[in-house]
Design a protein around this motif. Structure first.
Motif, PDB file in Angstrom:
ATOM      1  N   MET A  99       0.993  -1.280   0.064  1.00  0.00           N
ATOM      2  CA  MET A  99      -0.223  -0.021  -0.004  1.00  0.00           C
ATOM      3  C   MET A  99       0.796   1.202   0.062  1.00  0.00           C
ATOM      4  N   SER A 100       0.242   2.287  -0.393  1.00  0.00           N
ATOM      5  CA  SER A 100       0.926   3.577  -0.361  1.00  0.00           C
ATOM      6  C   SER A 100       0.951   4.153   1.145  1.00  0.00           C
ATOM      7  N   ALA A 101       1.847   5.209   1.300  1.00  0.00           N
ATOM      8  CA  ALA A 101       1.980   5.830   2.615  1.00  0.00           C
ATOM      9  C   ALA A 101       0.485   6.290   2.975  1.00  0.00           C
ATOM     10  N   ALA A 102      -0.355   6.868   2.111  1.00  0.00           N
ATOM     11  CA  ALA A 102      -1.589   7.443   2.459  1.00  0.00           C
ATOM     12  C   ALA A 102      -2.669   6.453   2.914  1.00  0.00           C
ATOM     13  N   THR A 103      -2.703   5.306   2.217  1.00  0.00           N
ATOM     14  CA  THR A 103      -3.315   4.047   2.652  1.00  0.00           C
ATOM     15  C   THR A 103      -3.045   3.496   4.118  1.00  0.00           C
ATOM     16  N   PHE A 104      -1.616   3.323   4.314  1.00  0.00           N
ATOM     17  CA  PHE A 104      -1.216   2.904   5.578  1.00  0.00           C
ATOM     18  C   PHE A 104      -1.678   3.765   6.647  1.00  0.00           C
ATOM     19  N   ARG A 105      -1.442   5.227   6.424  1.00  0.00           N
ATOM     20  CA  ARG A 105      -2.078   6.145   7.533  1.00  0.00           C
ATOM     21  C   ARG A 105      -3.658   5.940   7.808  1.00  0.00           C
ATOM     22  N   ILE A 106      -4.306   5.631   6.870  1.00  0.00           N
ATOM     23  CA  ILE A 106      -5.737   5.506   6.983  1.00  0.00           C
ATOM     24  C   ILE A 106      -5.950   4.331   8.034  1.00  0.00           C
ATOM     25  N   LEU A 107      -4.923   3.048   7.645  1.00  0.00           N
ATOM     26  CA  LEU A 107      -5.088   1.816   8.190  1.00  0.00           C
ATOM     27  C   LEU A 107      -4.680   2.095   9.834  1.00  0.00           C
ATOM     28  N   LEU A 108      -3.561   3.000   9.988  1.00  0.00           N
ATOM     29  CA  LEU A 108      -2.990   3.409  11.367  1.00  0.00           C
ATOM     30  C   LEU A 108      -3.878   4.029  12.359  1.00  0.00           C
ATOM     31  N   LYS A 109      -5.100   4.868  11.532  1.00  0.00           N
ATOM     32  CA  LYS A 109      -6.041   5.515  12.235  1.00  0.00           C
ATOM     33  C   LYS A 109      -7.029   4.347  12.830  1.00  0.00           C
ATOM     34  N   HIS A 110      -7.407   3.567  11.953  1.00  0.00           N
ATOM     35  CA  HIS A 110      -8.243   2.541  12.428  1.00  0.00           C
ATOM     36  C   HIS A 110      -7.748   1.655  13.703  1.00  0.00           C
ATOM     37  N   ARG A 111      -6.362   1.533  13.500  1.00  0.00           N
ATOM     38  CA  ARG A 111      -5.691   0.711  14.330  1.00  0.00           C
ATOM     39  C   ARG A 111      -5.581   1.387  15.777  1.00  0.00           C
ATOM     40  N   GLU A 112      -5.567   2.753  15.709  1.00  0.00           N
ATOM     41  CA  GLU A 112      -5.626   3.499  17.134  1.00  0.00           C
ATOM     42  C   GLU A 112      -6.864   3.351  17.732  1.00  0.00           C
ATOM     43  N   ARG A 113      -8.025   3.001  16.976  1.00  0.00           N
ATOM     44  CA  ARG A 113      -9.019   3.107  17.586  1.00  0.00           C
ATOM     45  C   ARG A 113      -9.579   1.781  18.094  1.00  0.00           C
ATOM     46  N   ALA A 114      -9.186   0.517  17.505  1.00  0.00           N
ATOM     47  CA  ALA A 114      -9.234  -0.597  17.853  1.00  0.00           C
ATOM     48  C   ALA A 114      -8.270  -1.829  17.161  1.00  0.00           C
ATOM     49  N   PRO A 115      -7.934  -2.740  17.677  1.00  0.00           N
ATOM     50  CA  PRO A 115      -7.026  -3.789  17.215  1.00  0.00           C
ATOM     51  C   PRO A 115      -7.369  -4.159  15.780  1.00  0.00           C
ATOM     52  N   ILE A 116      -6.732  -4.137  14.602  1.00  0.00           N
ATOM     53  CA  ILE A 116      -7.032  -4.562  13.449  1.00  0.00           C
ATOM     54  C   ILE A 116      -7.074  -5.969  13.060  1.00  0.00           C
ATOM     55  N   GLU A 117      -6.331  -6.761  13.784  1.00  0.00           N
ATOM     56  CA  GLU A 117      -6.333  -7.993  13.786  1.00  0.00           C
ATOM     57  C   GLU A 117      -7.730  -8.853  13.792  1.00  0.00           C
ATOM     58  N   ASP A 118      -8.427  -8.080  14.425  1.00  0.00           N
ATOM     59  CA  ASP A 118      -9.741  -8.738  14.788  1.00  0.00           C
ATOM     60  C   ASP A 118     -10.983  -8.229  13.896  1.00  0.00           C
ATOM     61  N   ARG A 119     -10.578  -7.442  12.879  1.00  0.00           N
ATOM     62  CA  ARG A 119     -11.396  -6.967  11.935  1.00  0.00           C
ATOM     63  C   ARG A 119     -11.240  -7.364  10.368  1.00  0.00           C
ATOM     64  N   VAL A 120     -12.292  -7.446   9.612  1.00  0.00           N
ATOM     65  CA  VAL A 120     -12.391  -7.775   8.354  1.00  0.00           C
ATOM     66  C   VAL A 120     -12.245  -6.435   7.746  1.00  0.00           C
ATOM     67  N   PHE A 121     -11.467  -6.016   6.530  1.00  0.00           N
ATOM     68  CA  PHE A 121     -11.466  -4.663   5.877  1.00  0.00           C
ATOM     69  C   PHE A 121     -11.828  -5.119   4.388  1.00  0.00           C
ATOM     70  N   GLN A 122     -12.737  -4.302   3.893  1.00  0.00           N
ATOM     71  CA  GLN A 122     -12.881  -4.391   2.399  1.00  0.00           C
ATOM     72  C   GLN A 122     -11.717  -3.418   1.566  1.00  0.00           C
ATOM     73  N   ILE A 123     -10.963  -4.117   0.717  1.00  0.00           N
ATOM     74  CA  ILE A 123     -10.014  -3.212   0.033  1.00  0.00           C
ATOM     75  C   ILE A 123     -10.596  -3.075  -1.363  1.00  0.00           C
ATOM     76  N   GLU A 124     -10.346  -2.067  -2.177  1.00  0.00           N
ATOM     77  CA  GLU A 124     -10.941  -1.893  -3.533  1.00  0.00           C
ATOM     78  C   GLU A 124      -9.865  -1.282  -4.252  1.00  0.00           C
ATOM     79  N   ARG A 125      -9.677  -1.815  -5.536  1.00  0.00           N
ATOM     80  CA  ARG A 125      -8.597  -1.267  -6.571  1.00  0.00           C
ATOM     81  C   ARG A 125      -9.440   0.009  -7.379  1.00  0.00           C
ATOM     82  N   MET A 126      -8.500   1.181  -6.977  1.00  0.00           N
ATOM     83  CA  MET A 126      -9.213   2.478  -7.642  1.00  0.00           C
ATOM     84  C   MET A 126      -7.884   3.049  -8.241  1.00  0.00           C
ATOM     85  N   ASP A 127      -7.929   2.978  -9.685  1.00  0.00           N
ATOM     86  CA  ASP A 127      -7.015   3.754 -10.298  1.00  0.00           C
ATOM     87  C   ASP A 127      -7.403   5.130 -10.592  1.00  0.00           C
TER      88      ASP A 127
END
Length: 127
Positions: A99-127
């Motif tokens: 992932m890009s740095a911007a996408t990682f920062r979004i994931l980091l914000k989710h991780r700050e709220r709750a553990p991400i290991e216990d959650r399912v994320f939907q990722i989508e290709r967007m060009d």
């Protein structure tokens, strides 16, 4: 913050997450988990630690690790990319996802709220 600087340790986060957060902080706001067509989606669970690295775009090879000693990399500004392992629910398999740095920062914000290991994320290709 310079990419070579080490962030201060925070007892609430582990070192790999801190290194990846520091490496991606200055970036502008993207087997391997490949989503083919624009709009293709996958449900994933992020597993393990992030791996940030400097990369450059190559028309032939896509994102490749930046190497200062490689003459072909001279004059090209590297960007930070982050790789993580993901479990893909639909494919019932483990992959690495880049992932890009911007996408990682979004994931980091989710991780700050709750553990991400216990959650399912939907990722989508967007060009």
């Amino acid at each position: 913050m310079n990419r070579d600087d080490k962030p201060a340790m925070n007892p609430n986060k582990d070192a790999a997450w801190l290194r990846a957060a520091a490496a991606t902080a200055a970036e502008p706001g993207s087997g391997e988990m490949i989503l083919g067509e624009m709009g293709e989606k996958a449900r994933v669970v992020f597993v393990g630690e992030p791996f940030p690295y400097d990369a450059i775009w190559s028309e032939d090879d896509g994102w490749v690790p930046y190497n200062r000693k490689d003459q072909s990399h001279n004059g090209v500004r590297p960007v930070c990319r982050v790789r993580m392992n993901v479990w893909c629910a639909e494919r019932h398999a483990m992959y690495w996802y880049e992932m890009s740095a911007a996408t990682f920062r979004i994931l980091l914000k989710h991780r700050e709220r709750a553990p991400i290991e216990d959650r399912v994320f939907q990722i989508e290709r967007m060009d």
